[in-house]
Design an enzyme around this catalytic site. Structure first.
Site, PDB file in Angstrom:
ATOM      1  N   LYS A  78     -17.384 -11.535  87.116  1.00 43.11           N
ATOM      2  CA  LYS A  78     -17.623 -11.001  88.452  1.00 43.11           C
ATOM      3  C   LYS A  78     -16.357 -10.316  88.924  1.00 43.11           C
ATOM      4  CE  LYS A  78     -19.953 -13.692  91.281  1.00 43.11           C
ATOM      5  NZ  LYS A  78     -20.342 -14.905  92.048  1.00 43.11           N
ATOM      6  N   ASP A  99     -11.642 -22.322  89.213  1.00 44.98           N
ATOM      7  CA  ASP A  99     -12.794 -21.895  89.996  1.00 44.98           C
ATOM      8  C   ASP A  99     -13.132 -22.917  91.076  1.00 44.98           C
ATOM      9  OD1 ASP A  99     -13.527 -23.724  87.986  1.00 44.98           O
ATOM     10  OD2 ASP A  99     -15.561 -22.914  87.818  1.00 44.98           O
TER      11      ASP A  99
END
Length: 242
Positions: free
Chosen positions: A14, A102
């Site tokens: 992403k 993350d």
């Protein structure tokens, strides 16, 4: 100065531009397993830009490949890592390096003055659940296979069971629906149990955030949840600004 944010997972890459006001621009997500990193980056980016801010939980070979690709597009690369403390967030792991970046960035995106406790759930290749109390202290979490990974693993071990498809039902009357119902239901049950027990740790019921590629499919089962599909990039933007 043009800056871009990159979130490299085990399945998808992403990316989004970092706006001048510190917010995340339009997000592009591509399956790098299918397209390859070189093609994925070329489809996302301008020919040249100044800085790449990178968060990666992928394997070392894939991370190095991304850095090599980015080095042909930008002047500088900054790699986010999990610290013990950062801007109002304190990580609960004795060794913060064991916590995926993350998860750190997703929590960073939701802490702040008056934010209150939060239960942050990422649904990607894995299902991750992390609890942050009202003082910004990470109180621990869980990791389990996501519904997609459950299906893929079952199909690999038992090939006649389909690896995808089916519709969620409380009591399914055929195998594809039973698989979809079982795998989604297992994820929902783990989130609901975490939400139920969280007030005993964080004093009050936390806000529930869902992020990641599989978040939307679980949202209908968790009506109080807030859908935040790009929470890791939001946290990376805060990290980059600092």
């Amino acid at each position: 100065m043009s800056q871009w944010l990159f979130d490299l997972g085990n399945t998808r890459l992403k990316a989004a531009p970092l706006r001048a006001d510190g917010t995340v621009g339009e997000v592009v997500a591509l399956d790098h397993r299918r397209d390859g990193l070189e093609a994925a980056v070329a489809a996302m980016l301008p020919g040249r830009f100044d800085v790449a801010h990178v968060a990666s939980v992928a394997g070392e070979a894939l991370r190095v490949e991304l850095l090599q690709v980015l080095s042909r597009h930008c002047q500088r690369i900054a790699i986010a890592r999990t610290p013990r403390r950062w801007k109002g967030l304190k990580i609960g792991y004795p060794d913060p390096s064991h916590l995926g970046v993350d998860r750190f960035l997703a929590m960073l995106a939701v802490v702040g003055p008056g934010a209150g406790p939060a239960l942050v759930c990422g649904i990607g290749t894995a299902l991750t659940i992390d609890l942050v109390d009202g003082q910004g202290v990470h109180r621990g979490g869980r990791i389990a296979p996501s519904p997609t990974l459950m299906r893929e693993a079952m199909h690999e071990r038992v090939p006649h069971l389909p690896g995808s498809g089916g519709v969620y039902q409380e009591f399914a009357d055929d195998t594809p629906d039973a698989l979809a119902s079982g795998c989604e239901g297992a994820a929902v049950a783990l989130i609901e149990r975490s939400l139920l027990l969280a007030p005993g740790v964080a004093d009050t019921r936390p806000r529930l955030y869902l992020h990641g590629g599989g978040a939307e499919s679980l949202l209908r089962h968790l009506p109080d949840a807030r859908l935040a599909p790009s929470l890791v990039l939001d946290g990376l933007a805060r990290w980059a600004a600092a």
